[in-house]
Design a protein around this motif. Structure first.
Motif, short mmCIF file in Angstrom:
data_model
loop_
_atom_site.label_atom_id
_atom_site.label_comp_id
_atom_site.label_asym_id
_atom_site.label_seq_id
_atom_site.Cartn_x
_atom_site.Cartn_y
_atom_site.Cartn_z
N MET A 70 43.06 82.70 -19.66
CA MET A 70 44.00 82.02 -20.55
C MET A 70 45.36 81.85 -19.86
O MET A 70 45.96 80.77 -19.88
CB MET A 70 44.16 82.83 -21.84
CG MET A 70 44.95 82.14 -22.94
SD MET A 70 45.26 83.29 -24.31
CE MET A 70 43.59 83.83 -24.71
N VAL A 71 45.85 82.92 -19.24
CA VAL A 71 47.15 82.88 -18.57
C VAL A 71 47.11 81.93 -17.38
O VAL A 71 48.02 81.12 -17.17
CB VAL A 71 47.57 84.29 -18.11
CG1 VAL A 71 48.79 84.22 -17.20
CG2 VAL A 71 47.88 85.17 -19.32
N THR A 73 47.25 78.44 -18.47
CA THR A 73 48.61 78.13 -18.92
C THR A 73 49.55 77.94 -17.73
O THR A 73 50.42 77.06 -17.75
CB THR A 73 49.14 79.27 -19.81
OG1 THR A 73 48.25 79.45 -20.92
CG2 THR A 73 50.52 78.96 -20.34
N GLY A 103 48.94 74.44 -16.26
CA GLY A 103 49.51 73.41 -17.13
C GLY A 103 51.02 73.42 -17.13
O GLY A 103 51.67 72.36 -17.05
N SER A 104 51.61 74.61 -17.20
CA SER A 104 53.08 74.72 -17.25
C SER A 104 53.71 74.25 -15.94
O SER A 104 54.75 73.58 -15.93
CB SER A 104 53.49 76.16 -17.55
OG SER A 104 53.06 76.56 -18.82
N PRO A 150 47.10 82.74 -28.38
CA PRO A 150 47.17 81.81 -27.24
C PRO A 150 48.31 80.81 -27.34
O PRO A 150 48.89 80.43 -26.31
CB PRO A 150 45.80 81.11 -27.27
CG PRO A 150 45.31 81.28 -28.66
CD PRO A 150 45.84 82.58 -29.13
N LEU A 151 48.65 80.39 -28.55
CA LEU A 151 49.73 79.42 -28.71
C LEU A 151 51.07 80.02 -28.28
O LEU A 151 51.84 79.40 -27.54
CB LEU A 151 49.80 78.93 -30.16
CG LEU A 151 48.65 78.03 -30.62
CD1 LEU A 151 48.76 77.77 -32.12
CD2 LEU A 151 48.64 76.71 -29.86
N SER A 163 51.28 80.53 -24.50
CA SER A 163 51.57 79.30 -23.75
C SER A 163 53.04 78.91 -23.87
O SER A 163 53.64 78.42 -22.90
CB SER A 163 50.67 78.16 -24.25
OG SER A 163 50.98 77.81 -25.58
N MET A 196 54.99 81.27 -21.50
CA MET A 196 54.79 80.93 -20.09
C MET A 196 55.52 79.65 -19.72
O MET A 196 56.15 79.56 -18.65
CB MET A 196 53.29 80.79 -19.79
CG MET A 196 52.54 82.12 -19.78
SD MET A 196 53.14 83.21 -18.46
CE MET A 196 52.21 84.71 -18.85
N LYS A 197 55.45 78.66 -20.59
CA LYS A 197 56.16 77.41 -20.32
C LYS A 197 57.66 77.66 -20.21
O LYS A 197 58.35 77.10 -19.34
CB LYS A 197 55.85 76.41 -21.44
CG LYS A 197 56.62 75.09 -21.34
CD LYS A 197 56.31 74.31 -20.09
CE LYS A 197 57.01 72.95 -20.10
NZ LYS A 197 56.96 72.30 -18.78
#
Length: 241
Positions: free
Chosen positions: A56-57, A60, A63-64, A116-117, A120, A123-124
């Motif tokens: 998951m990380v 993220t 994507g980030s 998870p939301l 994310s 992390m972003k």
């Protein structure tokens, strides 16, 4: 050292003192209970949870990194960068609060989606913070640093002190680091947020708890990121008397 940098230096020293201060009795008892529960959980279950959070990380992170506009800020002064980060923190706090209220109001099913939301969003934010302070997250070492900042924000007393020391010595130790200890990463984070996230699942108060908790978790991460990057920047500046 200029006046603002001197002020920042003293703020960092105070922040480090708070990190090294022993946590409250309630937090220590809670950590002991969580450690006991973790020791009962079968190793196979731990591995499944670890792999899930690791994947998951990492998703993220990809994507980030792809969606973060890289702004190398080496020519900007620290005061300007700090101000830019405060604006980012304000935006992401509101985003996290809205997300927490929405999932909290939905009860157990949407409450489970909060993990998870929120991860994310955090992390972003860290990618944005790195860009503000002029660090290029295309470099693997910078993405690894970002994960250690996350761990510094959301971990128990001993791990927090250990991670602070690593961040203070980052330039000397980064080449010896291959990857995160993902099992420790997921346990520390999960234990840190478990109690408040359980309250978020309670009907009637979930929305308020979710909004308040997520707002404060992002605020805490913002302070941690700010001082972690300040540490690296000010390390090259003359030490004040």
């Amino acid at each position: 050292m200029r006046e603002y940098e001197l002020k920042a230096y003293h703020e960092i020293e105070e922040w480090k003192r708070r990190i090294n201060k022993r946590s409250s009795m309630l937090n220590r008892l809670s950590k002991k209970a969580q450690t006991k529960v973790n020791s009962i959980i079968p190793e196979k279950a731990h591995q499944i949870i670890t792999d899930s959070i690791k994947n998951m990380v990492k998703a993220t992170l990809i994507g980030s990194n792809a969606t973060t506009r890289k702004k190398h800020s080496a020519s900007r002064g620290l005061e300007v960068m700090d101000h830019m980060l405060e604006e980012k923190v304000s935006t992401y706090r509101k985003t996290a609060a809205v997300e927490g209220a929405g999932t909290g109001a939905g009860g157990i099913l949407l409450g489970l989606a909060d993990f998870p939301l929120l991860l994310s969003i955090k992390m972003k934010f860290l990618f944005e913070a790195a860009a503000v302070y002029g660090f290029d997250t295309n470099d693997y070492e910078e993405r690894l640093f970002l994960l250690h900042v996350f761990q510094l924000a959301f971990s128990s007393d001993d791990k927090r002190k250990e991670t602070l020391k690593l961040i203070e010595e980052w330039d000397d130790r980064k080449e010896a680091l291959a990857d995160m200890d993902w099992k420790v990463f997921q346990q520390e984070y999960r234990d840190y947020i478990d109690f408040v996230k359980m309250l978020q699942l309670v009907p009637g108060i979930g929305a308020a708890v979710g909004a308040y908790a997520n707002y404060n978790l992002l605020d805490h991460l913002g302070e941690t990121a700010k001082n972690a990057y300040r540490l690296r920047i000010l390390k090259t500046a003359p030490r004040p008397d």
